[in-house]
Design a protein around this motif. Structure first.
Motif, PDB file in Angstrom:
ATOM      1  N   LEU A 128       0.810  -1.216   0.000  1.00  0.00           N
ATOM      2  CA  LEU A 128       0.000   0.000   0.000  1.00  0.00           C
ATOM      3  C   LEU A 128       0.847   1.271   0.000  1.00  0.00           C
ATOM      4  CD1 LEU A 128      -2.803  -0.920   2.576  1.00  0.00           C
ATOM      5  CD2 LEU A 128      -2.975  -0.896   0.079  1.00  0.00           C
ATOM      6  N   GLY A 129       2.104   1.152   0.441  1.00  0.00           N
ATOM      7  CA  GLY A 129       2.967   2.331   0.523  1.00  0.00           C
ATOM      8  C   GLY A 129       2.535   3.276   1.627  1.00  0.00           C
ATOM      9  N   VAL A 130       2.086   2.719   2.753  1.00  0.00           N
ATOM     10  CA  VAL A 130       1.653   3.537   3.891  1.00  0.00           C
ATOM     11  C   VAL A 130       2.500   3.180   5.102  1.00  0.00           C
ATOM     12  CG1 VAL A 130      -0.709   3.714   3.017  1.00  0.00           C
ATOM     13  CG2 VAL A 130      -0.102   1.827   4.554  1.00  0.00           C
ATOM     14  N   THR A 131       2.270   3.873   6.201  1.00  0.00           N
ATOM     15  CA  THR A 131       3.003   3.579   7.428  1.00  0.00           C
ATOM     16  C   THR A 131       2.457   2.302   8.071  1.00  0.00           C
ATOM     17  OG1 THR A 131       1.499   4.836   8.837  1.00  0.00           O
ATOM     18  CG2 THR A 131       3.338   6.048   7.817  1.00  0.00           C
ATOM     19  N   ARG A 132       3.246   1.740   8.974  1.00  0.00           N
ATOM     20  CA  ARG A 132       2.803   0.556   9.695  1.00  0.00           C
ATOM     21  C   ARG A 132       1.537   0.861  10.496  1.00  0.00           C
ATOM     22  NH1 ARG A 132       5.212  -1.161  13.627  1.00  0.00           N
ATOM     23  NH2 ARG A 132       4.727  -3.387  13.496  1.00  0.00           N
ATOM     24  N   ALA A 133       1.504   2.060  11.073  1.00  0.00           N
ATOM     25  CA  ALA A 133       0.348   2.423  11.886  1.00  0.00           C
ATOM     26  C   ALA A 133      -0.924   2.504  11.033  1.00  0.00           C
ATOM     27  CB  ALA A 133       0.605   3.754  12.587  1.00  0.00           C
ATOM     28  N   THR A 134      -0.803   3.104   9.839  1.00  0.00           N
ATOM     29  CA  THR A 134      -1.967   3.206   8.965  1.00  0.00           C
ATOM     30  C   THR A 134      -2.399   1.826   8.482  1.00  0.00           C
ATOM     31  OG1 THR A 134      -1.384   5.428   8.223  1.00  0.00           O
ATOM     32  CG2 THR A 134      -2.831   4.154   6.793  1.00  0.00           C
ATOM     33  N   ALA A 135      -1.444   0.982   8.101  1.00  0.00           N
ATOM     34  CA  ALA A 135      -1.782  -0.379   7.672  1.00  0.00           C
ATOM     35  C   ALA A 135      -2.458  -1.137   8.798  1.00  0.00           C
ATOM     36  CB  ALA A 135      -0.522  -1.111   7.219  1.00  0.00           C
ATOM     37  N   GLY A 136      -1.994  -0.932  10.026  1.00  0.00           N
ATOM     38  CA  GLY A 136      -2.618  -1.587  11.167  1.00  0.00           C
ATOM     39  C   GLY A 136      -4.047  -1.133  11.376  1.00  0.00           C
ATOM     40  N   ALA A 137      -4.292   0.181  11.226  1.00  0.00           N
ATOM     41  CA  ALA A 137      -5.645   0.714  11.385  1.00  0.00           C
ATOM     42  C   ALA A 137      -6.574   0.204  10.290  1.00  0.00           C
ATOM     43  CB  ALA A 137      -5.601   2.243  11.376  1.00  0.00           C
ATOM     44  N   VAL A 138      -6.062   0.119   9.064  1.00  0.00           N
ATOM     45  CA  VAL A 138      -6.855  -0.383   7.944  1.00  0.00           C
ATOM     46  C   VAL A 138      -7.219  -1.850   8.181  1.00  0.00           C
ATOM     47  CG1 VAL A 138      -6.748  -0.995   5.495  1.00  0.00           C
ATOM     48  CG2 VAL A 138      -5.998   1.268   6.249  1.00  0.00           C
ATOM     49  N   ALA A 139      -6.228  -2.652   8.572  1.00  0.00           N
ATOM     50  CA  ALA A 139      -6.487  -4.071   8.833  1.00  0.00           C
ATOM     51  C   ALA A 139      -7.496  -4.237   9.969  1.00  0.00           C
ATOM     52  CB  ALA A 139      -5.179  -4.787   9.162  1.00  0.00           C
ATOM     53  N   ALA A 140      -7.368  -3.408  10.997  1.00  0.00           N
ATOM     54  CA  ALA A 140      -8.299  -3.498  12.126  1.00  0.00           C
ATOM     55  C   ALA A 140      -9.727  -3.164  11.698  1.00  0.00           C
ATOM     56  CB  ALA A 140      -7.843  -2.571  13.243  1.00  0.00           C
ATOM     57  N   GLU A 141      -9.882  -2.172  10.830  1.00  0.00           N
ATOM     58  CA  GLU A 141     -11.218  -1.809  10.369  1.00  0.00           C
ATOM     59  C   GLU A 141     -11.822  -2.923   9.511  1.00  0.00           C
ATOM     60  OE1 GLU A 141     -14.685   0.550   9.879  1.00  0.00           O
ATOM     61  OE2 GLU A 141     -13.042   0.532  11.335  1.00  0.00           O
ATOM     62  N   LEU A 142     -11.019  -3.522   8.639  1.00  0.00           N
ATOM     63  CA  LEU A 142     -11.509  -4.628   7.814  1.00  0.00           C
ATOM     64  C   LEU A 142     -11.913  -5.815   8.697  1.00  0.00           C
ATOM     65  CD1 LEU A 142      -8.983  -4.526   4.821  1.00  0.00           C
ATOM     66  CD2 LEU A 142     -11.385  -3.795   4.810  1.00  0.00           C
ATOM     67  N   GLU A 143     -11.187  -6.002   9.789  1.00  0.00           N
ATOM     68  CA  GLU A 143     -11.551  -7.067  10.727  1.00  0.00           C
ATOM     69  C   GLU A 143     -12.863  -6.722  11.434  1.00  0.00           C
ATOM     70  OE1 GLU A 143      -9.275  -9.992  13.808  1.00  0.00           O
ATOM     71  OE2 GLU A 143      -8.840  -7.843  14.008  1.00  0.00           O
ATOM     72  N   THR A 144     -13.041  -5.471  11.806  1.00  0.00           N
ATOM     73  CA  THR A 144     -14.278  -5.035  12.456  1.00  0.00           C
ATOM     74  C   THR A 144     -15.477  -5.234  11.527  1.00  0.00           C
ATOM     75  OG1 THR A 144     -13.104  -3.399  13.796  1.00  0.00           O
ATOM     76  CG2 THR A 144     -15.462  -3.053  13.480  1.00  0.00           C
ATOM     77  N   LEU A 145     -15.260  -5.045  10.237  1.00  0.00           N
ATOM     78  CA  LEU A 145     -16.329  -5.236   9.255  1.00  0.00           C
ATOM     79  C   LEU A 145     -16.632  -6.710   9.013  1.00  0.00           C
ATOM     80  CD1 LEU A 145     -15.275  -2.519   6.633  1.00  0.00           C
ATOM     81  CD2 LEU A 145     -17.286  -2.448   8.135  1.00  0.00           C
ATOM     82  N   GLY A 146     -15.846  -7.600   9.599  1.00  0.00           N
ATOM     83  CA  GLY A 146     -16.066  -9.035   9.439  1.00  0.00           C
ATOM     84  C   GLY A 146     -15.554  -9.596   8.134  1.00  0.00           C
ATOM     85  N   LEU A 147     -14.592  -8.884   7.509  1.00  0.00           N
ATOM     86  CA  LEU A 147     -14.090  -9.301   6.200  1.00  0.00           C
ATOM     87  C   LEU A 147     -12.775 -10.066   6.281  1.00  0.00           C
ATOM     88  CD1 LEU A 147     -14.928  -6.024   4.260  1.00  0.00           C
ATOM     89  CD2 LEU A 147     -16.208  -8.184   4.225  1.00  0.00           C
ATOM     90  N   ILE A 148     -11.911  -9.710   7.215  1.00  0.00           N
ATOM     91  CA  ILE A 148     -10.637 -10.400   7.354  1.00  0.00           C
ATOM     92  C   ILE A 148     -10.404 -10.742   8.825  1.00  0.00           C
ATOM     93  CG2 ILE A 148      -9.715  -9.076   5.403  1.00  0.00           C
ATOM     94  CD1 ILE A 148      -7.793  -7.724   7.431  1.00  0.00           C
ATOM     95  N   ARG A 149      -9.414 -11.575   9.061  1.00  0.00           N
ATOM     96  CA  ARG A 149      -8.949 -11.862  10.411  1.00  0.00           C
ATOM     97  C   ARG A 149      -7.479 -11.479  10.517  1.00  0.00           C
ATOM     98  NH1 ARG A 149     -11.542 -17.718  12.238  1.00  0.00           N
ATOM     99  NH2 ARG A 149     -13.722 -17.012  12.327  1.00  0.00           N
TER     100      ARG A 149
END
Length: 407
Positions: free
Chosen positions: A37-58
């Protein structure tokens, strides 16, 4: 919490690309996701957490370090196996199949229906959606879309089946509208209660999309897929990850390339087209083994290749079809210059029966084949048209997960 929300707001545009990376297996860890994605670790972590909250990824927070790597262990990412699904269906000359398909191209549940497809599309599509609705009821899964694969060119944006030659449907049948009506009539709704969005595509086109994302076409820049299922032959081209459909959805009608000028009459009015020279009907007739009504044409052909290939008549029929298929592929290679060819349906099994014969015909009859061989592979997904129909239905979620799931 505020910092996490701020990072997510900065990274909201990355939600779709991030989900697509996990969906196609290209981001197995958060470290890879960050790099892609070319983003920071913190941003990637927030994105992954949101996708997990949406029930799409683990997100598996147990650290993992790949062999030879250095630095901090990374969290593992995968699609949520218990997440939402889409209803996917395929109609073919011998009936239909309905399925529930999750992210990652994973078929959660499926059911076939064998029948002579009637002239009224609403009849068979009603049975298709009814079967899908039963799967949803029995599994209790949330549905976020519906996709249908049909053996016909599909005009866009109208969603009409222009030439369903191997079905009794009238030319120009408004298949997408009928499919959407059946979705509504059978109460297939999103978690919000609204009817799910419906999509329709040509069966080989969507199979190519599935193979590119999840199968034999992964990593190809110019993927050519040619396949025959129950009747006829179709082709599709995926360029830089996107399906090439032409100006109105009608590109790559490869079934009407002439490979035997004195050959069998074709439904299009010509003779010797791939459509009638290299499909299961042609193979069974050449082998002297007409299929009975109790077994599908494709299943009969595959069984014959697997169990009776040593029979001289069966071998001769296979050789003749391989040679004609090679002629067609050589012409396509000259025009399209693909970097990979994937063969599906009966073509996959003909190729596997004698791969060197097919490769030799393509190399001998194509300019690019002589100057540098084009890799020819078998399609690797079972039910790739079903998975491809699902890809159409998943696309709005892949584009914008928040927007798609909010509706």
């Amino acid at each position: 919490m505020t910092q996490t929300r701020t990072r997510l707001e900065r990274g909201r545009a990355a939600l779709g690309p991030a989900l697509a990376l996990v969906h196609t297996g290209r981001a197995p860890t958060r470290a890879v996701l960050t790099a892609e994605l070319g983003v920071t670790r913190a941003t990637a972590g927030a994105v992954a957490a949101e996708l997990e909250t949406l029930g799409l990824i683990r997100v598996d927070t147990r650290p993992t370090v790949e062999a030879g790597s250095q630095g901090r262990p990374s969290h593992r990412l995968q699609v949520d196996p218990d997440g939402p699904v889409v209803l996917a269906a395929q109609v073919h000359a011998d009936g239909f199949r309905a399925a529930l398909v999750g992210l990652g191209g994973r078929i959660v549940a499926t059911t076939p229906g064998c029948m002579t497809v009637p002239a009224d599309p609403a009849h068979v599509l009603g049975l298709v959606v009814e079967a899908g609705a039963e799967l949803l009821k029995s599994t209790g899964r949330d549905c976020v879309g519906a996709g249908l694969a049909v053996p016909s060119a599909v005009a866009e944006p109208e969603g009409t089946a222009l030439n369903p030659l191997h079905l009794a449907w009238p030319a120009g049948a408004p298949v997408r509208d009928v499919f959407a009506q059946q979705i509504t009539a059978h109460g297939v709704t999103a978690p919000s209660g609204a009817p799910v969005a419906s999509f329709v595509g040509n069966d080989v086109n969507v199979a190519a999309l599935a193979e590119h994302r999840h199968g034999a076409g992964r990593g190809a820049q110019h993927l050519l897929v040619v396949a025959t299922g129950h009747r006829g032959v179709g082709g599709a081209l995926v360029l830089d990850g996107r399906l090439h459909t032409g100006s109105s959805g009608l590109a790559l009608e490869v079934g009407h390339l002439t490979v035997n000028p004195e050959g069998r009459p074709c439904h299009c009015g010509s003779r010797g087209c791939l459509d009638v020279e290299v499909d299961p009907v042609a193979f069974l007739e050449a082998a002297g083994r007409p299929a009975g009504p109790e077994v599908s044409l494709l299943d009969s052909s595959v069984r014959l290749l697997r169990e009776e290939y040593d029979d001289p008549l069966v071998r001769a029929a296979a050789d003749a079809l391989i040679d004609r298929l090679g002629l067609g592929l050589a012409g396509l290679v000259n025009v399209l210059n693909p970097d990979r060819i994937a063969l599906g349906g009966l073509h996959r099994y003909l190729f596997e029966a004698d791969p060197e014969r097919l490769r030799a015909v393509v190399a001998d009859r194509s300019l690019w084949g002589r100057s540098g061989s084009v890799p020819i592979l078998s399609c690797s997904l079972d039910h790739n048209s079903l998975v491809g129909a699902a890809e159409m239905a998943w696309q709005p979620v892949l584009d914008d997960p928040l927007e798609a799931l909010a509706g």
